[in-house]
Design an enzyme around this catalytic site. Structure first.
Site, PDB file in Angstrom:
ATOM      1  N   GLU A 151      -4.323  -2.311   1.637  1.00 21.76           N
ATOM      2  CA  GLU A 151      -5.534  -2.338   2.681  1.00 21.76           C
ATOM      3  C   GLU A 151      -4.929  -2.512   3.972  1.00 21.76           C
ATOM      4  O   GLU A 151      -5.925  -2.107   4.884  1.00 21.76           O
ATOM      5  CB  GLU A 151      -6.370  -3.361   2.317  1.00 21.76           C
ATOM      6  CG  GLU A 151      -6.086  -4.813   2.798  1.00 21.76           C
ATOM      7  CD  GLU A 151      -5.057  -5.495   1.963  1.00 21.76           C
ATOM      8  OE1 GLU A 151      -4.786  -6.735   2.507  1.00 21.76           O
ATOM      9  OE2 GLU A 151      -4.339  -4.834   1.329  1.00 21.76           O
TER      10      GLU A 151
ATOM     11  N   CYS B  94      -1.285 -10.162  -2.318  1.00 19.40           N
ATOM     12  CA  CYS B  94      -0.335 -11.067  -1.513  1.00 19.40           C
ATOM     13  C   CYS B  94      -0.791 -12.408  -1.851  1.00 19.40           C
ATOM     14  O   CYS B  94      -0.318 -12.981  -3.148  1.00 19.40           O
ATOM     15  CB  CYS B  94      -0.730 -10.718  -0.058  1.00 19.40           C
ATOM     16  SG  CYS B  94       0.688 -11.488   1.119  1.00 19.40           S
TER      17      CYS B  94
ATOM     18  N   HIS C 214       0.466  -4.826   0.463  1.00 16.46           N
ATOM     19  CA  HIS C 214      -1.043  -4.650   1.001  1.00 16.46           C
ATOM     20  C   HIS C 214      -1.384  -3.293   1.012  1.00 16.46           C
ATOM     21  O   HIS C 214      -1.056  -2.485   1.890  1.00 16.46           O
ATOM     22  CB  HIS C 214      -0.937  -5.354   2.611  1.00 16.46           C
ATOM     23  CG  HIS C 214      -0.867  -6.710   2.430  1.00 16.46           C
ATOM     24  ND1 HIS C 214      -2.040  -7.618   2.284  1.00 16.46           N
ATOM     25  CD2 HIS C 214       0.043  -7.625   2.490  1.00 16.46           C
ATOM     26  CE1 HIS C 214      -1.826  -8.674   2.297  1.00 16.46           C
ATOM     27  NE2 HIS C 214      -0.331  -8.884   2.662  1.00 16.46           N
TER      28      HIS C 214
END
Length: 236
Positions: free
Chosen positions: A186, A97, A184
């Site tokens: 994560e 990002c 993302h």
């Protein structure tokens, strides 16, 4: 594998961090699910904390942030200079990002507000013909997105590896040692929902609702996390 240096670029408010952790915590938990033997070191580069040397690390992971890659804060300027040095020294780097964006901004690309506004929820990344290491052209993988900026001009020598319908530059490489993702791997669905709730007014109701609805879709974060580790394996 030598430890991975996590360059943290944001501080999540306590109200969110109590339930979800800070960004390094999210990456550590996610990557340990792929390889339980990994080790990490955290550096809050938004507070200008850096390792004295990168020789003892397998590479650098740059996190997401609420800041913009084109901001002129002192810590952002310093991070860009560090990225230039790491790239010239062929240090393995993965950017997620904001990390994805600032790598391009530092190396001669450009980041700007996305023409379509906020991009949230689950998005499908379609591989380009040059992404032969990752699959066949047209293959796709799904990740959670949360951004209003995007890369609009690639850094020299960069390649687009995947695009989404909202983000043409969604996955890139720069040489053999840098890999970046706008999405993302994560993020959990719960954290993505909490972040959308926090930004609901800014995102706008139609985009917010579509983003929330999309969270029921399957994700391919484990595949992406392994691709990230493949980059760090080169730093051994």
């Amino acid at each position: 594998m030598k430890p991975i240096a996590i360059f943290n670029t944001d501080t999540i408010p306590d109200a969110l961090a109590r339930s979800h952790g800070q960004y390094p915590d999210m990456f550590i938990k996610s990557l340990l699910a792929v390889n339980a033997g990994l080790q990490f070191a955290r550096f809050d580069v938004n507070k200008q904390q850096y390792p004295t040397s990168l020789q003892d690390f397998s590479g650098v992971l740059i996190t997401g942030s609420q800041s913009a890659a084109y901001d002129r804060d002192e810590w952002i300027t310093q991070l860009k200079e560090r990225i230039k040095t790491m790239a010239s020294n062929e240090i393995p780097i993965v950017g997620i990002c904001f990390g994805h964006q600032i790598i391009h901004q530092a190396l001669g690309g450009e980041v700007a507000k996305a023409p379509g506004g906020w991009c949230v929820g689950v998005h499908h990344n379609q591989l380009t013909p040059v992404a032969t290491e990752f699959g066949a052209p047209g293959d796709s993988f799904a990740l959670i997105s949360s951004h209003q900026d995007q890369v609009v001009k690639l850094a020299p020598n960069a390649q687009i590896l995947a695009s989404t319908s909202n983000c043409p530059v969604a996955m890139t490489s720069v040489g053999d040692n840098i890999l970046t993702f706008q999405g993302h791997p994560e993020f959990t669905r719960d954290y993505a929902k909490a972040l959308m709730d926090k930004r609901r007014d800014a995102i706008g109701e139609p985009v917010y609702q579509a983003g929330v609805d999309s969270l029921d879709e399957p994700l391919h974060e484990m595949q992406v996390l392994q691709w990230m580790l493949n980059v760090f394996n080169r730093g051994q």
